[in-house]
Design a protein around this motif. Sequence first.
Motif, PDB file in Angstrom:
ATOM      1  N   VAL A 160      15.132  19.195  -4.773  1.00 47.78           N
ATOM      2  CA  VAL A 160      15.866  19.188  -6.045  1.00 47.78           C
ATOM      3  C   VAL A 160      15.300  20.274  -6.948  1.00 47.78           C
ATOM      4  N   TRP A 161      16.118  20.714  -7.912  1.00 48.66           N
ATOM      5  CA  TRP A 161      15.786  21.912  -8.682  1.00 48.66           C
ATOM      6  C   TRP A 161      15.845  21.668 -10.186  1.00 48.66           C
ATOM      7  N   ILE A 162      14.911  22.335 -10.893  1.00 51.66           N
ATOM      8  CA  ILE A 162      14.887  22.296 -12.355  1.00 51.66           C
ATOM      9  C   ILE A 162      14.735  23.734 -12.835  1.00 51.66           C
ATOM     10  N   ASN A 163      15.476  24.084 -13.865  1.00 50.35           N
ATOM     11  CA  ASN A 163      15.387  25.438 -14.404  1.00 50.35           C
ATOM     12  C   ASN A 163      13.960  25.727 -14.859  1.00 50.35           C
ATOM     13  N   GLY A 164      13.489  26.922 -14.507  1.00 48.63           N
ATOM     14  CA  GLY A 164      12.097  27.298 -14.762  1.00 48.63           C
ATOM     15  C   GLY A 164      11.693  27.302 -16.218  1.00 48.63           C
ATOM     16  N   ASN A 165      12.659  27.391 -17.147  1.00 51.15           N
ATOM     17  CA  ASN A 165      12.334  27.379 -18.577  1.00 51.15           C
ATOM     18  C   ASN A 165      11.805  26.027 -19.037  1.00 51.15           C
ATOM     19  N   TYR A 166      11.984  25.005 -18.219  1.00 47.45           N
ATOM     20  CA  TYR A 166      11.640  23.646 -18.639  1.00 47.45           C
ATOM     21  C   TYR A 166      10.526  23.024 -17.797  1.00 47.45           C
ATOM     22  N   VAL A 167       9.850  23.827 -16.985  1.00 46.97           N
ATOM     23  CA  VAL A 167       8.874  23.275 -16.034  1.00 46.97           C
ATOM     24  C   VAL A 167       7.519  23.971 -16.170  1.00 46.97           C
ATOM     25  N   GLU A 168       6.455  23.170 -16.090  1.00 50.74           N
ATOM     26  CA  GLU A 168       5.094  23.694 -15.968  1.00 50.74           C
ATOM     27  C   GLU A 168       4.470  23.042 -14.742  1.00 50.74           C
ATOM     28  N   ILE A 169       3.802  23.850 -13.925  1.00 51.25           N
ATOM     29  CA  ILE A 169       3.194  23.360 -12.683  1.00 51.25           C
ATOM     30  C   ILE A 169       1.693  23.603 -12.738  1.00 51.25           C
ATOM     31  N   GLU A 170       0.938  22.617 -12.302  1.00 49.70           N
ATOM     32  CA  GLU A 170      -0.516  22.793 -12.192  1.00 49.70           C
ATOM     33  C   GLU A 170      -0.891  22.702 -10.722  1.00 49.70           C
ATOM     34  N   ARG A 171      -1.724  23.638 -10.271  1.00 50.43           N
ATOM     35  CA  ARG A 171      -2.198  23.645  -8.890  1.00 50.43           C
ATOM     36  C   ARG A 171      -3.672  23.273  -8.858  1.00 50.43           C
ATOM     37  N   GLY A 172      -4.092  22.741  -7.721  1.00 50.28           N
ATOM     38  CA  GLY A 172      -5.496  22.357  -7.573  1.00 50.28           C
ATOM     39  C   GLY A 172      -5.728  21.755  -6.203  1.00 50.28           C
ATOM     40  N   GLU A 173      -6.780  21.006  -6.070  1.00 46.96           N
ATOM     41  CA  GLU A 173      -7.102  20.353  -4.806  1.00 46.96           C
ATOM     42  C   GLU A 173      -6.313  19.049  -4.700  1.00 46.96           C
ATOM     43  N   LEU A 174      -5.575  18.915  -3.615  1.00 46.84           N
ATOM     44  CA  LEU A 174      -4.786  17.710  -3.431  1.00 46.84           C
ATOM     45  C   LEU A 174      -5.687  16.542  -3.079  1.00 46.84           C
ATOM     46  N   ALA A 175      -5.324  15.366  -3.626  1.00 46.66           N
ATOM     47  CA  ALA A 175      -6.080  14.152  -3.307  1.00 46.66           C
ATOM     48  C   ALA A 175      -5.771  13.724  -1.875  1.00 46.66           C
ATOM     49  N   ASN A 176      -6.802  13.243  -1.180  1.00 47.58           N
ATOM     50  CA  ASN A 176      -6.600  12.805   0.217  1.00 47.58           C
ATOM     51  C   ASN A 176      -6.097  11.385   0.261  1.00 47.58           C
ATOM     52  N   GLU A 224      14.973  34.500   1.327  1.00 46.95           N
ATOM     53  CA  GLU A 224      14.051  35.595   1.029  1.00 46.95           C
ATOM     54  C   GLU A 224      13.637  35.617  -0.441  1.00 46.95           C
ATOM     55  N   ASN A 225      14.396  34.934  -1.301  1.00 41.09           N
ATOM     56  CA  ASN A 225      14.072  34.899  -2.728  1.00 41.09           C
ATOM     57  C   ASN A 225      13.288  33.648  -3.121  1.00 41.09           C
ATOM     58  N   ILE A 226      12.928  32.816  -2.147  1.00 38.92           N
ATOM     59  CA  ILE A 226      12.246  31.566  -2.454  1.00 38.92           C
ATOM     60  C   ILE A 226      10.764  31.681  -2.105  1.00 38.92           C
ATOM     61  N   GLU A 227       9.940  31.436  -3.100  1.00 40.32           N
ATOM     62  CA  GLU A 227       8.481  31.484  -2.927  1.00 40.32           C
ATOM     63  C   GLU A 227       7.956  30.052  -2.790  1.00 40.32           C
ATOM     64  N   THR A 228       7.090  29.818  -1.837  1.00 38.19           N
ATOM     65  CA  THR A 228       6.472  28.499  -1.662  1.00 38.19           C
ATOM     66  C   THR A 228       5.202  28.423  -2.499  1.00 38.19           C
ATOM     67  N   ILE A 229       5.052  27.341  -3.230  1.00 37.47           N
ATOM     68  CA  ILE A 229       3.876  27.117  -4.071  1.00 37.47           C
ATOM     69  C   ILE A 229       3.121  25.920  -3.498  1.00 37.47           C
ATOM     70  N   ASP A 230       1.959  26.184  -2.930  1.00 35.58           N
ATOM     71  CA  ASP A 230       1.158  25.116  -2.309  1.00 35.58           C
ATOM     72  C   ASP A 230       0.246  24.451  -3.334  1.00 35.58           C
ATOM     73  N   ASN A 231      -0.262  23.294  -2.939  1.00 34.25           N
ATOM     74  CA  ASN A 231      -1.298  22.583  -3.698  1.00 34.25           C
ATOM     75  C   ASN A 231      -0.907  22.257  -5.141  1.00 34.25           C
ATOM     76  N   VAL A 232       0.320  21.820  -5.332  1.00 38.22           N
ATOM     77  CA  VAL A 232       0.745  21.383  -6.666  1.00 38.22           C
ATOM     78  C   VAL A 232       0.187  19.982  -6.884  1.00 38.22           C
ATOM     79  N   ILE A 233      -0.476  19.784  -8.032  1.00 38.80           N
ATOM     80  CA  ILE A 233      -1.062  18.459  -8.309  1.00 38.80           C
ATOM     81  C   ILE A 233      -0.394  17.761  -9.499  1.00 38.80           C
ATOM     82  N   SER A 234       0.312  18.513 -10.340  1.00 42.26           N
ATOM     83  CA  SER A 234       1.028  17.861 -11.433  1.00 42.26           C
ATOM     84  C   SER A 234       2.193  18.732 -11.889  1.00 42.26           C
ATOM     85  N   VAL A 235       3.177  18.074 -12.446  1.00 43.37           N
ATOM     86  CA  VAL A 235       4.374  18.755 -12.945  1.00 43.37           C
ATOM     87  C   VAL A 235       4.689  18.198 -14.318  1.00 43.37           C
TER      88      VAL A 235
END
Length: 200
Positions: free
Chosen positions: A184-200, A87-98
Amino acid sequence: MRNFEGGVSNIENEQTGWESMDKNNNDFEESRGARRYEVMQGSEEAKGAFKTKVNNLIKTAMVTLAIVGTLMASGCASSEIMDRERENIETIDNVISVSIKDGPNIRENPFITGKGELSNVIMDSGREGDRIDISYQGVAYRYDNDGPDGSWYGFSAEELANQLHEGAYVKNTKGFKADEDGVVWINGNYVEIERGELAN
């Protein structure tokens, strides 16, 4: 008393009859095991006692392994953490870079193990000041922990490993592939996520 019957008090030939008990006598040691085996084979009672002892040892070993396995599974399983805290986990769709900055540990579970606990670290991603930019494509997860570690980002172990390997950040991806729940998991203080249109 053997060899002293009939008043014999000194032994000229130095054969006392106890030579076979000499610990350095290998023939005696080797034959003792064979003699025991022969006696046991001739006695149904001895065979039964031996089988009972072996069965008891096997049962004890199995119970011990079951207890240890249960304790390890309950304390260390990644899937349990995912299920219990879903219940505490949010799904993040359409991630294109990390982007991963300052060299955090990549972990099997979204928490930092303490002293005396089994490590959940899959990989150390570098040092402070380092930055990893990869073209991760797909779904990520965000887990908000109420503890001092804060939030965590979860990634597909396979996809993250492939991208890190392609970017020459890792040579060996065995640790990622062995992850139990595939995230696998990385602490949020060290991560940046970019969302966008996924390549086909």
